[in-house]
Design a protein around this motif. Sequence first.
Motif, mmCIF file in Angstrom:
data_model
loop_
_atom_site.group_PDB
_atom_site.id
_atom_site.type_symbol
_atom_site.label_atom_id
_atom_site.label_comp_id
_atom_site.label_asym_id
_atom_site.label_seq_id
_atom_site.Cartn_x
_atom_site.Cartn_y
_atom_site.Cartn_z
ATOM 1 N N LYS A 221 -8.204 27.966 -14.211
ATOM 2 C CA LYS A 221 -9.247 28.935 -13.874
ATOM 3 C C LYS A 221 -10.546 28.219 -13.513
ATOM 4 O O LYS A 221 -11.056 27.401 -14.289
ATOM 5 N N ASN A 222 -11.052 28.509 -12.318
ATOM 6 C CA ASN A 222 -12.368 28.039 -11.857
ATOM 7 C C ASN A 222 -12.555 26.533 -12.038
ATOM 8 O O ASN A 222 -13.616 26.070 -12.462
ATOM 9 N N LEU A 223 -11.523 25.767 -11.703
ATOM 10 C CA LEU A 223 -11.540 24.322 -11.915
ATOM 11 C C LEU A 223 -12.349 23.622 -10.828
ATOM 12 O O LEU A 223 -12.136 23.843 -9.637
ATOM 13 N N THR A 224 -13.255 22.751 -11.248
ATOM 14 C CA THR A 224 -14.091 22.004 -10.315
ATOM 15 C C THR A 224 -14.124 20.531 -10.708
ATOM 16 O O THR A 224 -14.222 20.190 -11.886
ATOM 17 N N LYS A 225 -14.006 19.672 -9.683
ATOM 18 C CA LYS A 225 -14.110 18.232 -9.870
ATOM 19 C C LYS A 225 -14.626 17.616 -8.581
ATOM 20 O O LYS A 225 -14.115 17.927 -7.499
ATOM 21 N N SER A 226 -15.621 16.740 -8.684
ATOM 22 C CA SER A 226 -16.206 16.109 -7.502
ATOM 23 C C SER A 226 -16.011 14.599 -7.533
ATOM 24 O O SER A 226 -16.126 13.963 -8.577
ATOM 25 N N TYR A 227 -15.696 14.048 -6.359
ATOM 26 C CA TYR A 227 -15.642 12.612 -6.131
ATOM 27 C C TYR A 227 -16.456 12.318 -4.875
ATOM 28 O O TYR A 227 -15.984 12.553 -3.764
ATOM 29 N N GLY A 228 -17.658 11.836 -5.006
ATOM 30 C CA GLY A 228 -18.446 11.533 -3.823
ATOM 31 C C GLY A 228 -18.568 12.739 -2.912
ATOM 32 O O GLY A 228 -19.108 13.776 -3.290
ATOM 33 N N SER A 229 -18.002 12.628 -1.692
ATOM 34 C CA SER A 229 -18.091 13.720 -0.728
ATOM 35 C C SER A 229 -16.997 14.767 -0.915
ATOM 36 O O SER A 229 -17.020 15.819 -0.275
ATOM 37 N N PHE A 230 -16.007 14.501 -1.803
ATOM 38 C CA PHE A 230 -14.912 15.457 -2.011
ATOM 39 C C PHE A 230 -15.171 16.314 -3.245
ATOM 40 O O PHE A 230 -15.605 15.815 -4.285
ATOM 41 N N THR A 231 -14.878 17.606 -3.135
ATOM 42 C CA THR A 231 -14.985 18.517 -4.277
ATOM 43 C C THR A 231 -13.759 19.422 -4.338
ATOM 44 O O THR A 231 -13.412 20.074 -3.351
ATOM 45 N N LEU A 232 -13.105 19.414 -5.489
ATOM 46 C CA LEU A 232 -12.103 20.432 -5.780
ATOM 47 C C LEU A 232 -12.890 21.631 -6.272
ATOM 48 O O LEU A 232 -13.529 21.579 -7.322
ATOM 49 N N ASP A 233 -12.859 22.702 -5.497
ATOM 50 C CA ASP A 233 -13.877 23.737 -5.619
ATOM 51 C C ASP A 233 -13.326 25.054 -6.188
ATOM 52 O O ASP A 233 -12.676 25.824 -5.497
ATOM 53 N N GLY A 234 -13.583 25.290 -7.469
ATOM 54 C CA GLY A 234 -13.259 26.574 -8.089
ATOM 55 C C GLY A 234 -11.803 26.966 -7.986
ATOM 56 O O GLY A 234 -11.477 28.100 -7.628
ATOM 57 N N LEU A 235 -10.910 26.039 -8.329
ATOM 58 C CA LEU A 235 -9.469 26.274 -8.176
ATOM 59 C C LEU A 235 -8.960 27.246 -9.233
ATOM 60 O O LEU A 235 -9.194 27.077 -10.424
ATOM 61 N N ASN A 236 -8.224 28.271 -8.772
ATOM 62 C CA ASN A 236 -7.523 29.216 -9.650
ATOM 63 C C ASN A 236 -6.052 29.206 -9.271
ATOM 64 O O ASN A 236 -5.692 29.462 -8.119
ATOM 65 N N LEU A 237 -5.201 28.906 -10.249
ATOM 66 C CA LEU A 237 -3.783 28.723 -9.959
ATOM 67 C C LEU A 237 -2.973 29.006 -11.211
ATOM 68 O O LEU A 237 -3.373 28.624 -12.311
ATOM 69 N N ALA A 238 -1.830 29.670 -11.049
ATOM 70 C CA ALA A 238 -0.964 29.944 -12.200
ATOM 71 C C ALA A 238 0.493 29.731 -11.814
ATOM 72 O O ALA A 238 0.949 30.249 -10.794
ATOM 73 N N LEU A 239 1.189 28.937 -12.619
ATOM 74 C CA LEU A 239 2.624 28.708 -12.449
ATOM 75 C C LEU A 239 3.364 29.486 -13.528
ATOM 76 O O LEU A 239 3.305 29.123 -14.707
ATOM 77 N N PRO A 240 4.059 30.578 -13.165
ATOM 78 C CA PRO A 240 4.801 31.339 -14.173
ATOM 79 C C PRO A 240 5.940 30.521 -14.774
ATOM 80 O O PRO A 240 6.576 29.716 -14.086
ATOM 81 N N THR A 241 6.183 30.710 -16.045
ATOM 82 C CA THR A 241 7.288 30.032 -16.717
ATOM 83 C C THR A 241 8.603 30.392 -16.045
ATOM 84 O O THR A 241 8.846 31.539 -15.682
#
Length: 279
Positions: free
Chosen positions: A7-27
């Motif tokens: 939920k709302n995952l963010t991570k930045s590396y210099g010019s790259f940003t993983l921006d507000g990722l929302n993802l769910a893998l059902p069992t």
Amino acid sequence: MNAIEIKNLTKSYGSFTLDGLNLALPTGCIMGLIGENGAGKSTTIKLILNMIHRESGSITVLGHDNTSCNFDKVKEDIGVVLDEPGLPPMLKASEIDRIMKNIYKNWSSHDFKSYLDKLSVPRNKPFKDFSRGMQMKMGIAIALSHGPKLLILDEATSGLDPVIRDEVINLFGEFTRDENHSVLISSHIISDLEKICDYVAFLHNGKLILCEEMNLLYEEYCMAMASSDIINSLPSSAVIGKRETQYGTEAIIKRGYAPSGIKTTPIDIEKLFIFMSRS
């Protein structure tokens, strides 16, 4: 319960940003993670495994926050194959077996030897002498041999020839016959993912542009070949992407908007991603 919930995952590396990722893998499901180089696939996987620290958001794996104090115990239930297996170069299969017995409480030497045979991995050859494909097969055998509930695979079929890739893909399919087992697999070989995935997630420039059940993608979209006038007459919201060819305009469109009389065919997932990336 979802095997993985982001939920709302963010991570930045210099010019790259993983921006507000929302993802769910059902069992019980297999999800394919697709994207060009630098889209954020490996970053996402490293964040899930808590190999790197997130800046914001939350990640739950097998019901536990991946920064919690008991996540090390949860890792017992996760089989991982990264782009680089990272085994000591001089080790042979028997030595790897002995080491893994001391790492995983549920390690099965019987299963390990069985997977080595099934994948045609030599037992008496040091890891440094393995080809790229052989290294990946060793990583897959290890990941499957300690009773995991979740497989996380980063380019696990990379370097494998088509016959072995097909065998490995079938192994992953067999793994999820147990409804408590789940798989997250990133790959550039989209044809492999089409064979087994229940869900597909598209990453582009650090953003999730689509996450959907594979069957629903086939139901919702189609390939169409028609004149440019016909394609251009459709609502822009109905056309995912298009390109001009010597035979006319090829487009991915929503099925409900397909004009009568034009030729349509099932979508090509690789083209869907390419067209969406360019839109």
